[in-house]
Design a protein around this motif. Structure first.
Motif, PDB file in Angstrom:
ATOM      1  N   ASP A  72       0.829  -1.202   0.000  1.00  0.00           N
ATOM      2  CA  ASP A  72       0.000   0.000   0.000  1.00  0.00           C
ATOM      3  C   ASP A  72       0.868   1.259   0.000  1.00  0.00           C
ATOM      4  O   ASP A  72       0.570   2.229  -0.703  1.00  0.00           O
ATOM      5  CB  ASP A  72      -0.915  -0.014   1.231  1.00  0.00           C
ATOM      6  N   ASP A  73       1.941   1.232   0.768  1.00  0.00           N
ATOM      7  CA  ASP A  73       2.856   2.385   0.809  1.00  0.00           C
ATOM      8  C   ASP A  73       3.490   2.647  -0.556  1.00  0.00           C
ATOM      9  O   ASP A  73       3.754   3.803  -0.915  1.00  0.00           O
ATOM     10  CB  ASP A  73       3.963   2.154   1.847  1.00  0.00           C
ATOM     11  N   LEU A  74       3.729   1.586  -1.302  1.00  0.00           N
ATOM     12  CA  LEU A  74       4.357   1.740  -2.614  1.00  0.00           C
ATOM     13  C   LEU A  74       3.456   2.458  -3.622  1.00  0.00           C
ATOM     14  O   LEU A  74       3.922   2.901  -4.664  1.00  0.00           O
ATOM     15  CB  LEU A  74       4.774   0.369  -3.164  1.00  0.00           C
ATOM     16  N   LYS A  75       2.177   2.585  -3.301  1.00  0.00           N
ATOM     17  CA  LYS A  75       1.260   3.317  -4.178  1.00  0.00           C
ATOM     18  C   LYS A  75       1.466   4.829  -4.064  1.00  0.00           C
ATOM     19  O   LYS A  75       1.131   5.572  -4.984  1.00  0.00           O
ATOM     20  CB  LYS A  75      -0.193   2.976  -3.830  1.00  0.00           C
ATOM     21  N   THR A  76       2.002   5.276  -2.927  1.00  0.00           N
ATOM     22  CA  THR A  76       2.153   6.715  -2.694  1.00  0.00           C
ATOM     23  C   THR A  76       3.595   7.121  -2.394  1.00  0.00           C
ATOM     24  O   THR A  76       3.877   8.296  -2.182  1.00  0.00           O
ATOM     25  CB  THR A  76       1.267   7.165  -1.516  1.00  0.00           C
ATOM     26  N   HIS A  77       4.506   6.143  -2.337  1.00  0.00           N
ATOM     27  CA  HIS A  77       5.913   6.418  -2.067  1.00  0.00           C
ATOM     28  C   HIS A  77       6.771   5.672  -3.089  1.00  0.00           C
ATOM     29  O   HIS A  77       6.375   4.612  -3.587  1.00  0.00           O
ATOM     30  CB  HIS A  77       6.318   5.945  -0.657  1.00  0.00           C
ATOM     31  N   SER A  78       7.953   6.196  -3.347  1.00  0.00           N
ATOM     32  CA  SER A  78       8.892   5.493  -4.228  1.00  0.00           C
ATOM     33  C   SER A  78       9.476   4.289  -3.499  1.00  0.00           C
ATOM     34  O   SER A  78       9.372   4.175  -2.270  1.00  0.00           O
ATOM     35  CB  SER A  78      10.021   6.434  -4.650  1.00  0.00           C
ATOM     36  N   GLU A  79      10.091   3.381  -4.251  1.00  0.00           N
ATOM     37  CA  GLU A  79      10.728   2.220  -3.630  1.00  0.00           C
ATOM     38  C   GLU A  79      11.804   2.659  -2.641  1.00  0.00           C
ATOM     39  O   GLU A  79      11.921   2.090  -1.546  1.00  0.00           O
ATOM     40  CB  GLU A  79      11.332   1.306  -4.711  1.00  0.00           C
ATOM     41  N   ASP A  80      12.570   3.664  -3.013  1.00  0.00           N
ATOM     42  CA  ASP A  80      13.621   4.151  -2.129  1.00  0.00           C
ATOM     43  C   ASP A  80      13.032   4.717  -0.840  1.00  0.00           C
ATOM     44  O   ASP A  80      13.577   4.497   0.254  1.00  0.00           O
ATOM     45  CB  ASP A  80      14.448   5.220  -2.843  1.00  0.00           C
ATOM     46  N   SER A 133       8.969 -10.225  -4.720  1.00  0.00           N
ATOM     47  CA  SER A 133       9.545  -8.945  -5.125  1.00  0.00           C
ATOM     48  C   SER A 133       9.776  -8.032  -3.917  1.00  0.00           C
ATOM     49  O   SER A 133      10.774  -7.302  -3.856  1.00  0.00           O
ATOM     50  CB  SER A 133       8.655  -8.252  -6.157  1.00  0.00           C
ATOM     51  N   ILE A 134       8.872  -8.085  -2.929  1.00  0.00           N
ATOM     52  CA  ILE A 134       9.059  -7.276  -1.716  1.00  0.00           C
ATOM     53  C   ILE A 134      10.216  -7.829  -0.880  1.00  0.00           C
ATOM     54  O   ILE A 134      11.009  -7.062  -0.302  1.00  0.00           O
ATOM     55  CB  ILE A 134       7.764  -7.213  -0.890  1.00  0.00           C
ATOM     56  N   ASN A 135      10.331  -9.134  -0.829  1.00  0.00           N
ATOM     57  CA  ASN A 135      11.485  -9.728  -0.145  1.00  0.00           C
ATOM     58  C   ASN A 135      12.794  -9.266  -0.776  1.00  0.00           C
ATOM     59  O   ASN A 135      13.767  -8.951  -0.085  1.00  0.00           O
ATOM     60  CB  ASN A 135      11.402 -11.257  -0.175  1.00  0.00           C
ATOM     61  N   LYS A 136      12.796  -9.206  -2.092  1.00  0.00           N
ATOM     62  CA  LYS A 136      14.000  -8.751  -2.805  1.00  0.00           C
ATOM     63  C   LYS A 136      14.260  -7.272  -2.536  1.00  0.00           C
ATOM     64  O   LYS A 136      15.404  -6.857  -2.308  1.00  0.00           O
ATOM     65  CB  LYS A 136      13.830  -9.002  -4.305  1.00  0.00           C
ATOM     66  N   LEU A 137      13.178  -6.485  -2.548  1.00  0.00           N
ATOM     67  CA  LEU A 137      13.307  -5.042  -2.320  1.00  0.00           C
ATOM     68  C   LEU A 137      13.882  -4.749  -0.936  1.00  0.00           C
ATOM     69  O   LEU A 137      14.749  -3.881  -0.777  1.00  0.00           O
ATOM     70  CB  LEU A 137      11.935  -4.378  -2.456  1.00  0.00           C
ATOM     71  N   LEU A 138      13.428  -5.500   0.074  1.00  0.00           N
ATOM     72  CA  LEU A 138      13.823  -5.224   1.458  1.00  0.00           C
ATOM     73  C   LEU A 138      15.009  -6.064   1.931  1.00  0.00           C
ATOM     74  O   LEU A 138      15.438  -5.916   3.083  1.00  0.00           O
ATOM     75  CB  LEU A 138      12.628  -5.460   2.397  1.00  0.00           C
ATOM     76  N   PHE A 139      15.520  -6.920   1.068  1.00  0.00           N
ATOM     77  CA  PHE A 139      16.642  -7.785   1.475  1.00  0.00           C
ATOM     78  C   PHE A 139      17.826  -6.993   2.034  1.00  0.00           C
ATOM     79  O   PHE A 139      18.432  -7.400   3.034  1.00  0.00           O
ATOM     80  CB  PHE A 139      17.099  -8.659   0.296  1.00  0.00           C
ATOM     81  N   PRO A 140      18.194  -5.847   1.448  1.00  0.00           N
ATOM     82  CA  PRO A 140      19.339  -5.102   1.990  1.00  0.00           C
ATOM     83  C   PRO A 140      19.141  -4.605   3.423  1.00  0.00           C
ATOM     84  O   PRO A 140      20.115  -4.333   4.123  1.00  0.00           O
ATOM     85  CB  PRO A 140      19.469  -3.915   1.020  1.00  0.00           C
ATOM     86  N   VAL A 141      17.899  -4.506   3.871  1.00  0.00           N
ATOM     87  CA  VAL A 141      17.631  -3.953   5.204  1.00  0.00           C
ATOM     88  C   VAL A 141      18.005  -4.943   6.297  1.00  0.00           C
ATOM     89  O   VAL A 141      18.684  -4.600   7.267  1.00  0.00           O
ATOM     90  CB  VAL A 141      16.146  -3.553   5.338  1.00  0.00           C
ATOM     91  N   LEU A 142      17.559  -6.189   6.173  1.00  0.00           N
ATOM     92  CA  LEU A 142      17.810  -7.201   7.201  1.00  0.00           C
ATOM     93  C   LEU A 142      18.700  -8.343   6.720  1.00  0.00           C
ATOM     94  O   LEU A 142      18.976  -9.276   7.472  1.00  0.00           O
ATOM     95  CB  LEU A 142      16.482  -7.773   7.710  1.00  0.00           C
TER      96      LEU A 142
END
Length: 371
Positions: A72-80, A133-142
């Motif tokens: 839902d956040d990705l609808k109003t925010h960029s991936e970064d 795809s979300i797992n891939k997007l957030l992989f660098p975080v954790l």
């Protein structure tokens, strides 16, 4: 009310920093200011007997966003922007645990689950298809894949068979957290005055004149950390959002532990001391819940009880023990507002329902504006 000489001299004279709000943000701001300016006189003003907004009212979720919330956040925010939001929440939780200790806040990393109603096929399919795809997007975080699939073994009804599991999600005891934080602040020599509402302020001659419900005084700097109540003092994109909660009496052999999210996070529940805490339902009346009035409504409380009966505990009798509400601060963006408003006034608000996760770090960032 006329103040005595002693009252004015001890509490309200030569104040360097005044913080409005003794919640997670305000208290962490005060601690950081004390580190930066050890000799400073710091005063915290709190409208309630206890921290009034959400800091002692929240559900105690040590979370950083369910899969559907992130989508839902990705609808109003960029991936970064989304990556930075999640990173800030994780960093904030780490800072909270580091400052107070896991024992002091009763932190337990039992994992979090997202449930999907059987009548919402689109949301369910979307989350399953976007999980990788979300797992891939957030992989660098954790440095790990966050979201995996689990089977509904908890006896929940009207729920899809597959649940989405996040092993990094935890829970805390909100009361113990705030008690530990208040003790740390008071031990640092920082003064707190409760049951004092800041009604207005005026900048003059390099200082700020603060008018409260009981007295008026001068401070060098004013820092506003009232989150959901911020619109009463400042003109920023933050509005109140009431969250209603209930908790059961103890239930023998409670069939699950952990934190649970339902319907894009608009409903959430967890175990606590053999009880179930359930909150949410703001989506039933968005306009009505855009308020700073801290009471409960029959519409939402009845619906929460219905969710408990038909979905969470369909075959187990229970009794409601307490119900209450808290006030969050939300806006068009999830990014918190931490900024200098004028020469001597600053704010740290709009935590977007993530106060436990980011309150500590927002308080620290607010104080660091004065370096």
């Amino acid at each position: 009310m006329n103040l005595s000489y002693w009252e004015h001299k001890t509490w309200l004279s030569h104040v360097n920093y005044t913080i409005v709000g003794s919640g997670i943000v305000g208290l962490n701001c005060a601690l950081q200011l004390k580190l930066q300016f050890p000799k400073a006189k710091i005063l915290i003003l709190e409208r309630g007997i206890l921290p009034q907004g959400a800091s002692t009212k929240n559900a105690g979720f040590a979370c950083f966003g369910s899969l559907s919330e992130i989508l839902d956040d990705l609808k109003t925010h960029s991936e970064d922007e989304v990556i930075k939001l999640v990173q800030k929440r994780i960093d904030g939780l780490h800072l909270l645990r580091q400052n107070l200790s896991d024992q002091a806040i009763n932190y337990q990393q039992l994992g979090g689950y997202e449930l999907f109603n059987k009548d919402n096929q689109v949301l369910y399919d979307t989350c399953l298809s976007e999980r990788a795809s979300i797992n891939k997007l957030l992989f660098p975080v954790l440095k790990a894949s966050i979201f995996s699939l689990k089977t509904n073994v908890f006896g929940f009804k009207k729920i899809r068979e597959k649940l989405i599991f996040n092993p990094f999600e935890g829970q805390i005891d909100t009361g113990e957290m705030m008690e530990a934080l208040l003790l740390k602040v008071q031990s640092a020599g920082i003064k707190i005055l409760n049951n004092v509402t800041v009604e207005a302020y005026t900048e003059l001659n390099g200082q700020v004149d603060v008018k409260t419900s009981h007295f008026q005084f001068i401070t060098d700097k004013l820092l506003i950390a009232t989150n959901g109540f911020a619109s009463q003092l400042i003109n920023e994109d933050v509005k109140p959002a009431r969250a209603q909660v209930l908790i059961t009496k103890a239930i023998p052999n409670l069939p699950f532990t952990g934190t649970f999210h339902l319907d894009k996070g608009y409903y959430y529940f967890r175990n606590i001391n053999n009880r179930i805490l359930l909150g949410g339902g703001r989506n039933l009346d968005f306009k009505g819940e855009e308020t700073t009035v801290m009471n409960e409504t029959a519409l939402i409380q009845n619906h929460l009880e219905q969710v408990m009966k038909t979905t969470i505990l369909p075959n187990i009798p229970f009794e409601i023990d307490y119900c209450w509400s808290g006030i969050m601060g939300v806006g068009n963006q999830k990014k918190p507002i931490v900024k200098q408003l004028s020469n001597h006034v600053y704010c740290g608000v709009r935590l977007g329902g993530m106060g436990v996760a980011i309150g500590s770090i927002i308080g620290k960032e607010l104080a660091q504006l004065l370096k």
